[in-house]
Structure formats: structure tokens, C-alpha cells
Design a protein around this motif. Structure first.
Motif, mmCIF file in Angstrom:
data_model
loop_
_atom_site.group_PDB
_atom_site.id
_atom_site.type_symbol
_atom_site.label_atom_id
_atom_site.label_comp_id
_atom_site.label_asym_id
_atom_site.label_seq_id
_atom_site.Cartn_x
_atom_site.Cartn_y
_atom_site.Cartn_z
ATOM 1 N N THR A 85 0.843 -1.197 0.000
ATOM 2 C CA THR A 85 0.000 0.000 0.000
ATOM 3 C C THR A 85 0.877 1.246 0.000
ATOM 4 O OG1 THR A 85 -1.769 -1.150 1.171
ATOM 5 C CG2 THR A 85 -1.770 1.251 1.286
ATOM 6 N N ASN A 86 0.667 2.122 -0.982
ATOM 7 C CA ASN A 86 1.591 3.251 -1.136
ATOM 8 C C ASN A 86 1.499 4.273 -0.012
ATOM 9 O OD1 ASN A 86 -0.846 4.442 -1.811
ATOM 10 N ND2 ASN A 86 -0.406 4.574 -3.990
ATOM 11 N N SER A 87 0.405 4.270 0.733
ATOM 12 C CA SER A 87 0.284 5.200 1.853
ATOM 13 C C SER A 87 0.671 4.577 3.187
ATOM 14 C CB SER A 87 -1.158 5.726 1.940
ATOM 15 O OG SER A 87 -2.079 4.646 1.987
ATOM 16 N N LEU A 88 1.216 3.366 3.154
ATOM 17 C CA LEU A 88 1.607 2.677 4.380
ATOM 18 C C LEU A 88 2.768 3.428 5.040
ATOM 19 C CD1 LEU A 88 1.121 -0.017 6.035
ATOM 20 C CD2 LEU A 88 3.087 -0.932 4.774
ATOM 21 N N PRO A 89 2.637 3.795 6.303
ATOM 22 C CA PRO A 89 3.737 4.519 6.957
ATOM 23 C C PRO A 89 4.941 3.614 7.197
ATOM 24 C CG PRO A 89 1.990 4.019 8.534
ATOM 25 C CD PRO A 89 1.459 3.642 7.186
ATOM 26 N N ALA A 90 6.103 4.178 7.129
ATOM 27 C CA ALA A 90 7.337 3.410 7.314
ATOM 28 C C ALA A 90 7.457 2.847 8.721
ATOM 29 C CB ALA A 90 8.546 4.291 6.992
ATOM 30 N N THR A 91 6.652 3.348 9.642
ATOM 31 C CA THR A 91 6.684 2.857 11.023
ATOM 32 C C THR A 91 5.839 1.598 11.209
ATOM 33 O OG1 THR A 91 4.862 4.363 11.544
ATOM 34 C CG2 THR A 91 7.112 5.133 12.000
ATOM 35 N N ALA A 92 5.084 1.190 10.194
ATOM 36 C CA ALA A 92 4.246 -0.001 10.306
ATOM 37 C C ALA A 92 5.123 -1.226 10.561
ATOM 38 C CB ALA A 92 3.426 -0.197 9.043
ATOM 39 N N SER A 93 4.637 -2.153 11.344
ATOM 40 C CA SER A 93 5.448 -3.271 11.853
ATOM 41 C C SER A 93 6.191 -4.038 10.770
ATOM 42 C CB SER A 93 4.561 -4.230 12.649
ATOM 43 O OG SER A 93 3.995 -3.591 13.758
ATOM 44 N N PHE A 94 5.520 -4.338 9.668
ATOM 45 C CA PHE A 94 6.125 -5.189 8.642
ATOM 46 C C PHE A 94 6.544 -4.408 7.388
ATOM 47 C CE2 PHE A 94 3.093 -7.869 11.031
ATOM 48 C CZ PHE A 94 4.024 -8.706 11.638
ATOM 49 N N GLY A 340 -9.068 2.753 13.259
ATOM 50 C CA GLY A 340 -8.867 3.945 12.447
ATOM 51 C C GLY A 340 -8.175 3.698 11.119
ATOM 52 N N ASN A 341 -7.575 2.521 10.926
ATOM 53 C CA ASN A 341 -6.872 2.250 9.677
ATOM 54 C C ASN A 341 -7.871 1.838 8.596
ATOM 55 O OD1 ASN A 341 -4.543 2.706 11.078
ATOM 56 N ND2 ASN A 341 -4.077 0.548 11.405
ATOM 57 N N SER A 342 -7.794 2.465 7.452
ATOM 58 C CA SER A 342 -8.767 2.180 6.387
ATOM 59 C C SER A 342 -8.170 1.351 5.258
ATOM 60 C CB SER A 342 -9.306 3.495 5.808
ATOM 61 O OG SER A 342 -8.240 4.273 5.270
ATOM 62 N N TYR A 343 -6.995 0.783 5.455
ATOM 63 C CA TYR A 343 -6.382 -0.049 4.426
ATOM 64 C C TYR A 343 -5.440 -1.048 5.085
ATOM 65 C CZ TYR A 343 -2.899 3.604 5.242
ATOM 66 O OH TYR A 343 -2.032 4.482 5.835
ATOM 67 N N GLY A 344 -5.147 -2.109 4.361
ATOM 68 C CA GLY A 344 -4.226 -3.121 4.847
ATOM 69 C C GLY A 344 -2.817 -2.864 4.356
ATOM 70 N N TYR A 345 -1.921 -3.770 4.702
ATOM 71 C CA TYR A 345 -0.541 -3.665 4.223
ATOM 72 C C TYR A 345 -0.456 -3.742 2.701
ATOM 73 C CZ TYR A 345 1.851 -4.055 8.752
ATOM 74 O OH TYR A 345 2.349 -3.823 10.005
ATOM 75 N N LEU A 346 -1.378 -4.479 2.102
ATOM 76 C CA LEU A 346 -1.258 -4.797 0.677
ATOM 77 C C LEU A 346 -2.482 -4.367 -0.113
ATOM 78 C CD1 LEU A 346 0.108 -8.435 1.148
ATOM 79 C CD2 LEU A 346 1.449 -6.338 0.837
ATOM 80 N N LYS A 347 -2.237 -4.035 -1.360
ATOM 81 C CA LYS A 347 -3.314 -3.762 -2.318
ATOM 82 C C LYS A 347 -3.013 -4.506 -3.619
ATOM 83 C CE LYS A 347 -5.021 0.664 -0.611
ATOM 84 N NZ LYS A 347 -5.401 2.064 -0.961
ATOM 85 N N ALA A 348 -3.993 -4.529 -4.497
ATOM 86 C CA ALA A 348 -3.834 -5.237 -5.772
ATOM 87 C C ALA A 348 -3.079 -4.387 -6.777
ATOM 88 C CB ALA A 348 -5.189 -5.609 -6.331
ATOM 89 N N SER A 349 -2.245 -5.043 -7.570
ATOM 90 C CA SER A 349 -1.562 -4.340 -8.659
ATOM 91 C C SER A 349 -2.554 -4.102 -9.797
ATOM 92 C CB SER A 349 -0.388 -5.167 -9.172
ATOM 93 O OG SER A 349 -0.851 -6.287 -9.914
ATOM 94 N N GLY A 350 -2.174 -3.210 -10.695
ATOM 95 C CA GLY A 350 -3.042 -2.908 -11.829
ATOM 96 C C GLY A 350 -3.316 -4.108 -12.711
ATOM 97 N N GLN A 386 -2.728 1.080 -7.812
ATOM 98 C CA GLN A 386 -3.091 -0.011 -6.915
ATOM 99 C C GLN A 386 -4.528 0.161 -6.432
ATOM 100 O OE1 GLN A 386 -1.210 1.374 -2.727
ATOM 101 N NE2 GLN A 386 0.298 0.653 -4.200
ATOM 102 N N TYR A 387 -5.095 -0.963 -5.998
ATOM 103 C CA TYR A 387 -6.533 -0.996 -5.732
ATOM 104 C C TYR A 387 -6.813 -1.760 -4.439
ATOM 105 C CZ TYR A 387 -6.757 0.439 -10.602
ATOM 106 O OH TYR A 387 -6.598 1.115 -11.778
ATOM 107 N N GLY A 388 -7.765 -1.246 -3.660
ATOM 108 C CA GLY A 388 -8.153 -1.906 -2.428
ATOM 109 C C GLY A 388 -8.843 -3.233 -2.698
ATOM 110 N N LEU A 389 -8.695 -4.162 -1.751
ATOM 111 C CA LEU A 389 -9.248 -5.504 -1.906
ATOM 112 C C LEU A 389 -10.646 -5.594 -1.295
ATOM 113 C CD1 LEU A 389 -6.056 -7.499 -0.917
ATOM 114 C CD2 LEU A 389 -6.891 -7.041 -3.207
ATOM 115 N N ARG A 390 -11.591 -6.127 -2.047
ATOM 116 C CA ARG A 390 -12.939 -6.407 -1.538
ATOM 117 C C ARG A 390 -13.036 -7.845 -1.050
ATOM 118 N NH1 ARG A 390 -17.520 -6.831 -3.247
ATOM 119 N NH2 ARG A 390 -18.771 -5.513 -1.872
ATOM 120 N N LYS A 391 -12.383 -8.771 -1.763
ATOM 121 C CA LYS A 391 -12.514 -10.186 -1.423
ATOM 122 C C LYS A 391 -12.124 -10.402 0.030
ATOM 123 C CE LYS A 391 -11.551 -13.805 -4.250
ATOM 124 N NZ LYS A 391 -10.749 -14.816 -5.012
#
Length: 586
Positions: A85-94, A340-350, A386-391
Motif C-alpha cells: 500500500t503506497n500510503s503505508l507509513p514506514a513505522t508499520a510493523s512489517f 482507524g486504519n482504512s487499508y491493509g498492508y497490501l493492495k492489488a496491482s493494476g 493499486q486498488y483496495g481488496l474487496r474479497k
């Protein structure tokens, strides 16, 4: 702070014996791979309920957040499916660990090299195999049939764990029995994939003698335990993997045979119900019974679904008392499991979120009316990277309109309790299709051989279920000369974000290398090449694929390094030579 003495091979078990109801036996021991002291004591093995609790605990190891996170990273993130996820902060655990994997600069200290949940499950399986039979003589409620059913469960689950480990690390240790005491010698070396796969097949064939059918219980256990259908699905997967590496017709045929057993069992189980209940409302007999287009998402992935009729084996998180699927939550929904987090570590590629109607290879989607695109991704077919995951994340279907839905921040549940699906019917159908195409090719593409067309018909059945306009159905005339690619793409469309893609690409690679790989050799004894066909697909999510290709020079790089702590503690382990530790040697 955990010391190396009590962290040996990180096969740590905090034993919490889930009866899969609400009662627990809790006694955490932070030592090697040892189970709870209570279960080692012969006084524990006195009742049927105690055996059942240990079997349930073996399954519970794979509900560990580490296991689910790793299955997503190993099977999806390493492929062309997912990006960070391109907005993932560098302080995130993984953050750093994922960056290493994405840039192909993995070090053995990477968090996603941990294998301890799988070996914890294996140790509990071995414990049941060594201790459970004695309970027959002390508990009249625990009969031979009960023991055989438990034996089938743990043999199958152990095989599943070893199959994962072999595909991810190539050369892995095989434990000789249950570890019960801190004095047990755990310095065991790795064995080759050939040995691991042979052992898995033998165990599954033995388990099949005692396993119950896929519709024995009429409740969650039909999908939550490895029954005959799950065993045959796993066997098919193993045969398909081994056939692709060895290019062996007999293993491809064994895969087909196992798939046919599952398909037949699912068909018979459905048709023998009093009415053609939830699927195929027209009550017309079909070759395969799948949820209708409008019900598919809700049945398989939605908040009200899971354990669907077409499913085969799922990790049970929705069951009361089993807790949240924290690993899935982190990867796909909320990176730190915070509200409060609205996204996960990962999103789908184009590649997995946009439509390429020319079918030029820039996307797996070529059809504007494929409902799966809109069910599986938020803001599908847009113009971003990149795109958020619904599945798994979305509570319910996107509807049958075939239009993109925006990510409804804040409207999803905070209780991420979705089951993780290991096998479902369309997966098995497409495994059969893949094997049929290879058998057709190995047979010299004979004009009298119908297996290529049979494979197409399977792909069409799966594809048609997702298509909202019958005029957009795929045609054999278009695909008859490129069936291998069609099967690979259909698996990607149907099974994306379910931990399958990297292994699909690995099989594809092994079929296209200039020289066949050798499963009897450990990586320290020799390794093969990587095919250009693999590079073209696996690296297409990168802006500069050539830079990534330069870092994946040979077969060693298709596998993960062994965690550095494991190597330092178990002196018999040999590290994959493609990877170097960042630790300073003393």
C-alpha cells in the motif's frame, strides 16, 4: 525477552486447547516445540474429548496470525497480484520486511521466513499419532473408529503443512516424531522435496482409508476438517506440483483422478439432498454445482456466508470462540488491526484490477462483464497504480450491475472473522483443467485427444458463472492453441488473493525451463534456471521488470531463506545460498 535456549527453531507453542466450542485448556509453555506439559503426561490421554481437543489444537496452529500472514505473502504478494500500500507509513510493523520482498532483497531475518506455526501443527499431529491409540483401552467412548478418524485428520493436516513448507523453502526438516521434552535432539537436517512429497502422498493415501465423506456431519466440520474431499484436493495439488516439476504424465493423470473423485463426491452430495437446495435453482442436473452469480460472493466470502456448498476446506474463524482472523485483517483490511486504519498492508496491482479488452497480457481481465473483478476489488478498472481488496473484506456482494464500488471507509465490520479457504470446487476443477492440457501436450496434441477441449469446457463453466452477459462467453476457437495460458489466467481470475498465484506461476516456470528441475536434489546440491515465460508474468507488476529479473538469477530465488534464528540454533540446517544474513558475526 526470549532467549535462544527457549526459542529453538522457533517452533514455540503456547498451548491453548480449543475444543472448538468455548471451553479451553490453557497452559502456555514458551519452550522449543514442546506441547503443553499436561499433554505429555500419560494421565492426560484418558478421554475421547482430550484426543479431540489436541486434534483441534493442531488445526488451531494455522489460525495463528503468523501463518495466515505468511500464506498471503508466500502465495500472493510474491506474485504479480499484490503490491505494498503506497500510503503505508514506514513505522508499520512489517513495512521493511515487505519492502525487502518486493525489491527482491530478502534477508534471513525477514519476519515472513518464520515457519513455526506449521511445525507446531506438525508436532501436535505427531503427538496424536503417538498417544491417541492408547486411549481406546481406557475410555469406552473412544473406539477404533474414533481413533482412525483422528488418525486421518492429523496425517492429512501434517501433509498439508509439509507441502506448504516444501513449496516455500524447498529443503525442509522432517521430524521423526513428537517432541515432548527439552532434552529431545532437534538438530535435524533438511530433506529434498522429492522425499517430502513422497511422504505427503503416502500419508494422504493412508488417511484416505479412514477419512469421513465430505457431507458426514451436516455442519461446519464438513468444511473445517480434512475429509475425503479435502484429502483428494490436497493430493491433486501435490501431484500437479510434482508433475509440473518432473514433467511426468503419470502424475498429471493422478491429479486428474483425484480431481474427479472430488467432483463426483460434490455432485453426488448435492444431488442426493431432498431438493436442489441453494444452488442451481432451476433444478437441472449439471456437471458441477456452483453458487449462482448473484450468490457467489455472499456464499463464499461474505459476512453471512463461508463454508459454502462448493467449498472443501476452510480454517474456521467464524466459529464462536475462535477469534478474529488477525493475519487476514492486517494484510487486506487494517494494517495494525486498528479501527482507524482504512487499508491493509497490501493492495492489488493494476494487472489484477484493470480491464485489457485486447487481451495483450497487461491484465488478467479482458471482459467488462466479469462480475469477479467488481466483487474482488474496490474502484476496479480505474487509472491508479493499486486498488483496495474487496474479497474477504467486503461484508456482502457488490451486486450484479457490473460496476465498480468505492471503498466505503468505516462501514465494514471491525470483527474480521472470515474463514481462510484452502480448497474449493472451482480450484479443483481448474487443477484438473491444467493437468488435462499438459496431458494433451505430452500426447503430441493428437487430433483424437479431447483433453484440450475438456479443459476448455471446465474453464468456460467457471468463467460463465461470473459473466453477467451470456454474449461475452469465451470461445474454444479463440483459445484452443493457448490453453495453458487460459487455464493460468482463469485460475488468477477465480482464485486471486487466496494464496494460490505464486505456486501457479512456479508450476508454469518448471514446465518452461530449458532443463527440467530435479526434486531429488537439495538446493545445496544444485539448482536450475528460471524461464523467461515466468519472468514475463511474475514481474509484470514492476515498472522496470528487468531490474527485478537481474536479482532472480536462478531457481534458488524462487524460494524463501530459512529464518536466521533457525540456522543459528539448529546446526544441521543449510541456508539457501542465495541469501545472506545481515547479522554481524561474533
Amino acid at each position: 525477552m526470549m532467549t535462544k535456549t527457549n526459542k529453538i527453531t522457533r517452533w514455540v507453542i503456547c498451548a491453548a486447547f480449543f475444543t472448538l466450542h468455548s471451553s479451553l485448556f490453557i497452559s502456555c509453555v514458551d519452550t522449543v516445540i514442546l506441547p503443553d506439559n499436561k499433554t505429555v503426561d500419560d494421565d492426560f490421554w484418558q478421554k475421547k474429548t482430550e484426543v479431540d481437543a489436541v486434534v483441534a489444537t493442531a488445526y488451531a496452529q494455522l489460525r495463528n496470525a503468523v501463518a495466515v500472514r505468511n500464506m498471503i505473502v508466500w502465495g500472493d504478494f510474491r506474485s504479480d497480484e499484490l503490491v505494498i500500500t503506497n500510503s503505508l507509513p514506514a513505522t508499520a510493523s512489517f513495512y521493511n520486511d515487505l519492502q525487502q520482498i518486493y525489491s527482491h532483497n530478502i534477508v534471513p531475518e525477514n519476519a515472513f521466513t518464520e515457519w513455526h506455526p506449521f511445525y507446531s501443527a506438525i508436532n501436535y499431529c505427531n503427538l496424536v499419532l503417538e498417544k491417541a491409540e492408547s486411549v481406546i483401552s481406557v475410555d469406552p467412548d473412544y473406539m477404533q473408529g474414533d481413533y482412525e478418524a483422528n488418525k486421518a485428520q492429523v496425517l492429512a493436516l501434517r501433509a498439508l503443512c509439509y507441502f506448504y513448507l516444501s513449496r516455500v523453502f524447498h529443503d525442509v526438516p522432517v521430524t521423526q516424531g513428537a517432541y515432548m521434552n527439552s532434552s529431545d535432539d532437534m538438530n535435524i537436517g533438511q530433506v529434498s522435496p522429492a522425499e517430502v512429497l513422497d511422504m505427503c502422498i503416502n500419508d494422504l493415501q493412508e488417511a484416505s482409508k479412514y477419512a469421513v465423506s465430505g457431507s458426514t456431519y451436516g455442519d461446519w466440520r464438513d468444511k473445517g476438517y480434512l475429509n475425503q474431499d479435502g484429502i483428494n484436493a490436497l493430493l491433486a495439488d501435490i501431484y500437479l506440483w510434482r508433475a509440473s516439476v518432473n514433467r511426468d504424465a503419470s502424475d498429471y493423470q493422478a491429479c486428474v483422478d483425484c480431481c474427479d473423485k472430488v467432483i463426483k463426491a460434490k455432485k453426488e452430495a448435492y444431488e442426493q439432498t431432498p431438493a436442489f437446495r441453494r444452488l442451481g435453482g432451476d433444478a437441472v442436473k449439471k456437471d458441477y454445482y456452483l453458487s449462482e452469480n448473484s450468490d457467489m460472493y455472499n456464499n463464499l466470502f461474505g459476512q453471512a456466508g463461508q463454508n459454502a456448498d462448493e467449498s472443501i476446506f476452510e480454517l474456521q474463524f467464524k466459529l464462536s470462540g475462535n477469534g478474529s482472523n488477525t493475519g487476514l485483517d492486517q494484510m487486506y483490511y487494517r494494517y495494525e488491526n486498528k479501527t482507524g486504519n482504512s487499508y491493509g498492508y497490501l493492495k492489488a496491482s493494476g494487472v489484477f484490477a484493470t480491464i485489457d479488452e485486447t487481451n495483450s497480457g497487461k491484465s488478467i481481465w479482458f471482459n467488462t462483464v466479469d462480475q469477479r473483478l467488481f466483487e474482488y476489488l474496490y474502484d476496479a478498472n480505474g487509472t491508479v497504480d493499486q486498488y483496495g481488496l474487496r474479497k474477504y473484506v467486503a461484508l456482502a456482494t457488490a451486486g450484479s450491475s457490473g460496476t465498480a464500488q468505492s471503498n466505503p471507509s468505516g462501514s465494514r465490520t471491525n470483527a474480521m472473522n472470515r474463514n481462510w479457504i484452502f480448497y474449493r470446487l472451482t480450484d479443483v476443477m481448474l487443477m484438473k483443467a491444467e493437468a488435462l492440457v499438459q496431458l494433451y501436450d505430452l500426447n503430441g496434441k493428437s487430433a483424437t485427444d479431447t483433453r484440450n477441449e475438456d479443459a476448455f469446457n471446465i474453464c468456460k463453466f467457471v468463467n460463465d458463472r461470473a459473466i453477467t452477459n451470456t454474449g461475452k462467453s469465451i470461445s474454444y476457437v479463440v483459445y484452443k492453441d493457448k490453453m495453458e495460458s487460459l487455464v493460468l489466467e482463469e485460475r488468477a481470475r477465480e482464485l486471486c488473493f487466496e494464496g494460490k498465484r505464486w505456486y501457479d506461476l512456479m508450476r508454469y516456470n518448471y514446465r518452461h525451463t530449458s532443463t527440467p528441475a530435479d526434486l531429488t536434489k537439495k538446493l545445496s546440491e544444485g539448482y536450475g534456471t528460471v524461464s523467461d515465460e515466468f519472468y514475463e508474468l511474475a514481474l509484470r507488476k514492476y515498472t522496470v521488470p528487468a531490474a527485478m529479473k537481474a536479482k532472480m538469477r536462478d531457481e534458488r530465488y524462487l524460494y524463501m531463506p530459512i529464518n536466521q534464528d533457525e540456522v543459528e540454533i539448529n546446526t544441521s540446517l543449510v541456508q539457501n545460498s542465495a541469501y545472506k544474513s545481515t547479522k554481524t558475526k561474533k
